[in-house]
Design an enzyme around this catalytic site. Structure first.
Site, PDB file in Angstrom:
ATOM      1  N   HIS A   1      32.163  28.716  42.347  1.00 56.14           N
ATOM      2  CA  HIS A   1      33.106  27.679  41.932  1.00 56.14           C
ATOM      3  C   HIS A   1      33.327  26.681  43.060  1.00 56.14           C
ATOM      4  O   HIS A   1      34.179  26.893  43.922  1.00 56.14           O
ATOM      5  CB  HIS A   1      34.436  28.314  41.546  1.00 56.14           C
ATOM      6  CG  HIS A   1      34.320  29.338  40.454  1.00 56.14           C
ATOM      7  ND1 HIS A   1      33.832  30.605  40.675  1.00 56.14           N
ATOM      8  CD2 HIS A   1      34.615  29.275  39.127  1.00 56.14           C
ATOM      9  CE1 HIS A   1      33.836  31.277  39.531  1.00 56.14           C
ATOM     10  NE2 HIS A   1      34.305  30.507  38.580  1.00 56.14           N
TER      11      HIS A   1
ATOM     12  N   GLU B   1      57.841  43.169  34.294  1.00 52.13           N
ATOM     13  CA  GLU B   1      56.963  44.271  34.674  1.00 52.13           C
ATOM     14  C   GLU B   1      55.755  43.788  35.477  1.00 52.13           C
ATOM     15  O   GLU B   1      55.346  44.413  36.456  1.00 52.13           O
ATOM     16  CB  GLU B   1      56.475  45.019  33.424  1.00 52.13           C
ATOM     17  CG  GLU B   1      57.585  45.679  32.595  1.00 52.13           C
ATOM     18  CD  GLU B   1      58.265  44.734  31.634  1.00 52.13           C
ATOM     19  OE1 GLU B   1      57.842  43.557  31.529  1.00 52.13           O
ATOM     20  OE2 GLU B   1      59.232  45.155  30.966  1.00 52.13           O
TER      21      GLU B   1
ATOM     22  N   HIS C   1      57.900  51.424  20.773  1.00 53.24           N
ATOM     23  CA  HIS C   1      58.299  52.024  22.042  1.00 53.24           C
ATOM     24  C   HIS C   1      57.626  53.372  22.322  1.00 53.24           C
ATOM     25  O   HIS C   1      57.949  54.014  23.311  1.00 53.24           O
ATOM     26  CB  HIS C   1      59.828  52.190  22.099  1.00 53.24           C
ATOM     27  CG  HIS C   1      60.552  50.903  22.352  1.00 53.24           C
ATOM     28  ND1 HIS C   1      60.389  49.794  21.556  1.00 53.24           N
ATOM     29  CD2 HIS C   1      61.415  50.524  23.339  1.00 53.24           C
ATOM     30  CE1 HIS C   1      61.136  48.803  22.026  1.00 53.24           C
ATOM     31  NE2 HIS C   1      61.761  49.215  23.099  1.00 53.24           N
TER      32      HIS C   1
END
Lengths: 634, 634
Positions: free
Chosen positions: B24, B389, B451
């Protein structure tokens, strides 16, 4: 009256949670005032929960499910008082978090943040539908309730960024700002200036006291007129009305206790001895909605009748897509990267099926998912999601649930990790959502281990309610799509960056069986079972081994999930001798059908794809040596 | 001179990518000017890449690896010109994306957005270290380069929200704003007001022309003095200097072509015939850093020598944690939820090991991860990550890489999906990062399928370089931690919400073998192999079956990854008769060691945990019936 309605909802929720001895009273009681006002704005027909032009209502904080069910019950949806009493019990209509089998639940929620992206998706779908069918036919709003947790999750920013970009003036998000999180006061982890944050994302932002009916009313009025997506910051008290638990984080996720509920009822003029009480006047007030909904839908049906024939035909095709019109390419004998064959298939489907659309997380040229000459969203079919995998999939989940569209989501297979939480929701809802994951396996080459999937195949094969297709050539790719289109669950396409050799015709079985015999000889000592790029490797290796009198059959297994469901007779027929699973991935699940697995138990390496394959043993030479070693009992 | 330095970097990068025929060039050439200026600000010692008080430099866009390596080479790190020529080749020091085996690479990057969270983590770790050891000892900065893709990813917002909250004035993020994405102009997917966005997150924001040396210089000067985390928005041209490819998205991910590189070199006064050219004066200029670094470190060592004895001892304990001091609880005979036993273990470790810290994504009271009386970050050990998270884990990856800390990250097992991309990077780097995942399996009960983990166990077991412990009681929990602390890779603890019965002592083998014999009888017809909550179910079922003369051994398997690595003799010893894997999860990987798997192949259900277990067959009654049916050859 609004206050009485709100309090009825409060105590219904408290009673539901108390009876179940499980649930989250805080958010429902905090939002009861707002939802009571919203009930006057919401345009829907509880007798027909799938009416196309209904407002969509999303509860991003799915833990507020007691509020969802009590509101739906009061509004006249097919949820009885007994259903409310059965809250959170096995096989009830009222599970712990909202699921789509419950009438009136637009989309399943629970994992935080996703509901906001779902709402953005509904709003995008409505924009698209409105452009296709006319503003007269589609002009509804999308309402979304969310909390602090939703706004902390990254997906909420991703989704709202797209909402602002597309100026979704049909989207109204209500932020339940109660300053409480599970670990305590929200400010221990969250002190953003929410107003400025949303303004930076091109939203209109209103701020209100979420317990002041006039302010709530004015906010909805203003939001409906806004030319931008609108965020209403509603300052609320968690568990409003729950006396000493009002404002406390202890009210978030546990029943309030019978005594407290009784006292709270008394304090607000409800009979403390009664549970699940719905005063007559409250019931009447909510029920007015049902009648109104019927009238509104009837009026709308009239408009549909007056549509031009073209538009009527289009609506029919959107509602009932006809896949027989698709002109699938013929890839027989063609050596192609499967990302290329897949791109051609996508284009053919998109040409034939008006509701088929989708996009990539800024990798369309690499994923080969560009729908050529079909324009960009909202006017066209190509959606530029930006580098937002998670929001992409949650948005497309809403497209799939909208009623008119068949969406696909694309990225590199490795980045399926970023979107998995939303892919799981697609599977849970069993919706038709197509996942295009290119740049499969260590074949990615130079980009190295951060970009080479190893465990992702196992992840998706382990996910219930979905089919993972790792196809070996263009012909398998077409067959996989034909299965995917008629299957009511998500399909996951795992595709190669590199060119693969065309395979020959099946000898026994086919893609629809998950695995089939591709090469069969008499008295085979081994069956090499492979998928994707390893199928032709196995074919070549089998030829090489035959020279050494080691006879191997070859099985192509494009879909593990379909194969393990075949009966024993089928499995026996195609798995002869010792079965060796060959996949450039972790693939431990293959032990279910194989004696040995020749896979990869480490991360990949950066290098030329040929070198990397060789290093990990995926060459004719090394695979042959392995098979020979098995003969020698090494 | 700066211009010449920058151009040297540009052409080194272009040559590396051209020679590799992969890579790149866009970002490295666009950022060459800025990094040349930064080289004058960066405080580091290339001869000692692990000097504690060095500035940390993170390239969130890991695809700019050519820039990373050429800069590290020029700065005097142990990366030779030959290494640059070997860019992206198998087993080179210069892989496709930066990995930590390369001297000078602080943290592996590639999957977008994570590098920003890593940088926030480094800055948090530095704050903590500075409070522990003094501002004289730790006072470095953290620099992070990022691009549009990083800022579109949700994790970047999550992490920056925490950076603002904690007023990380040691953090300087440079945003390479080049308006180019793979699908074209960035504006097709991204039109946020970046300045306002970051201000809403409590950043100081500067805007500069990223090719104007004076502006760059002033920006770094200002950023270093800022009392808040600082974002420098650098407007750049992608592939600056690459003639007609300058500013084009075609320069993002493919070599520029030999002809173009030659012409570009000529245009900027470099010899078009030479590749990998480093003018002498450029080399001298960069090399000055090495000498300076040595001096700076020597001065710093002196300060360390002058530290109080307490601080010196603390530093030693942080650098070389002594786990023998941990007073592990004795859980023998105690029935406990493993989330509870785990919480007690965590507290003991945290008391004994100064560098042990961590937190939860707003679930500490449920995860039982609160470190009692140990305060909150930055003064204490409890980090409130908020419901983020993904950022939590990327931040903790940086804590683990900082050199002084042992971090843990906690949430419900189901939400491991939100953090998996960063957990994978922890595994790739083989760092000690502990994952506390409570609320395992359908045992979650009423919260329902959104859950209840089903496929997550398979996901983590398939991830290389990591150990997944699903423990059956407190004693196993302690043993698992003892293994985890001495293992140089991430450990994942899967823990129950519900109470589990204490298990008896091992009969043969132990937790360190991954699986061990827990109950053995003569002539067992079956071995029931289970983990976590299913172990005591198997014990009870074995007793029940014995009444019917069906003899079953029971094996507890707290760690699949350790077990499959045991030799055949060990496996044979503990697996007798027909082996039935029993886990309330998908668990198809168990076929590797089992004949049959008694698992779950659908999503879960909302209901009381007892009811849900019963429904899915996890009761003595139903498991017994299944085993009996096997005897009858059903």
């Amino acid at each position: 009256m609004l206050q009485k309605q709100a309090n009825t909802i409060r105590f219904l929720c408290a009673d539901m949670i108390q009876k179940a001895n499980s649930g989250h009273p805080g958010a429902p009681m905090g939002l009861a005032d707002i939802i009571s006002v919203l009930s006057m704005y919401l345009i829907h027909n509880p007798k027909n929960p799938t009416w196309l032009n209904r407002d969509r209502l999303v509860f991003s904080g799915g833990h507020a499910s007691a509020l969802v069910y009590s509101f739906l019950h009061l509004s006249g949806y097919d949820i009885s008082l007994d259903d409310l009493k059965n809250f959170r019990q096995l096989h009830s209509k009222t599970p712990g978090h909202p699921e789509i089998f419950t009438p009136g639940v637009e989309i399943a929620t629970g994992p935080l943040g996703q509901g906001i992206a779902n709402a953005v998706g509904f709003a995008m779908a409505a924009k698209k539908a409105s452009l296709l069918l006319g503003e007269d036919i589609i002009n509804h709003k999308v309402y979304c309730f969310c909390g602090d947790g939703d706004l902390q999750e990254g997906i909420s920013y991703e989704a709202c960024s797209l909402a602002g970009l597309h100026k979704l003036d049909n989207l109204i998000i209500i932020y339940d700002s109660n300053n409480i999180s599970i670990e305590g006061d929200v400010s221990i982890a969250f002190d953003e200036n929410i107003k400025e944050r949303f303004k930076a994302q091109n939203f209109e932002v209103l701020q209100i006291n979420g317990h002041d009916f006039e302010q709530i009313d004015l906010a909805f009025k203003t939001a409906k007129e806004s030319k931008k997506p609108c965020l209403i910051i509603a300052h609320t008290k968690i568990a409003k009305g729950a006396l000493e638990l009002e404002g406390s984080h202890h009210s978030h996720g546990a029943p309030l206790g019978e005594e407290l509920i009784k006292k709270a009822k008394e304090a607000l003029g409800f009979n403390p001895q009664k549970t699940f009480e719905i005063p007559d006047d409250v019931r009447v007030r909510f029920e007015a909605v049902v009648e109104l909904g019927d009238l509104l839908q009837a009026k709308w049906e009239q408009k549909v009748k007056n549509l031009s024939e073209d538009k009527k035909a289009l609506l029919k095709e959107l509602l009932e897509p006809d896949f027989s019109k698709i002109n699938f390419p013929d890839f027989k004998g063609k050596d192609l990267a499967t990302r290329d064959s897949n791109g051609m298939i996508l284009n053919e489907i998109a040409k034939a099926v008006p509701g088929f659309l989708g996009g990539s997380a800024d990798l369309a040229p690499s994923n080969k998912t560009e729908l050529k000459d079909m324009g960009d969203f909202p006017y066209g079919k190509n959606i530029h999601f930006g580098i937002r995998e998670h929001a992409m999939v949650a948005i497309n989940n809403a497209f799939a649930r909208y009623g008119l569209f068949l969406p696909f989501s694309a990225t590199f297979f490795i980045f399926s990790e970023y979107l998995k939480p939303a892919a799981r929701m697609a599977a849970l809802m069993k919706i038709k959502h197509f996942f295009i994951f290119t740049h499969d396996s260590i074949g990615v080459g130079e980009d190295g281990p951060t970009h080479q999937p190893i465990e992702q195949l196992s992840t998706f094969r382990a996910m219930p309610n979905s089919l993972t297709f790792r196809v070996g050539d263009g012909v398998e790719n077409v067959k996989a799509w034909q299965i995917a289109l008629k299957t009511n669950m998500p399909s996951i396409f795992v595709l190669s960056r590199q060119k693969l050799n065309a395979l020959s015709d099946p000898i026994f079985g086919d893609v629809e069986n998950g695995a089939y015999l591709l090469k069969e000889e008499a008295n085979a000592k081994f069956t090499l079972l492979a998928s994707g790029s390893e199928v032709s490797l196995c074919l070549k290796t089998a030829i090489k081994l035959k020279e050494k009198n080691i006879i191997c059959n070859v099985v192509s297994m494009p879909c593990y999930e379909l194969f393990i469901k075949q009966d024993e007779a089928y499995k026996k027929r195609i798995l002869q001798g010792k079965v060796i699973g060959v996949e450039a991935a972790n693939s431990n699940e293959l032990y279910r059908v194989c004696d040995k697995v020749y896979g990869i138990d480490s991360f990949g390496e950066s290098g030329k794809d040929k070198d990397v394959f060789e290093f990990f043993g995926f060459s004719e030479e090394r695979l042959s040596s392995y098979i020979i070693s098995l003969c020698n009992g090494d």
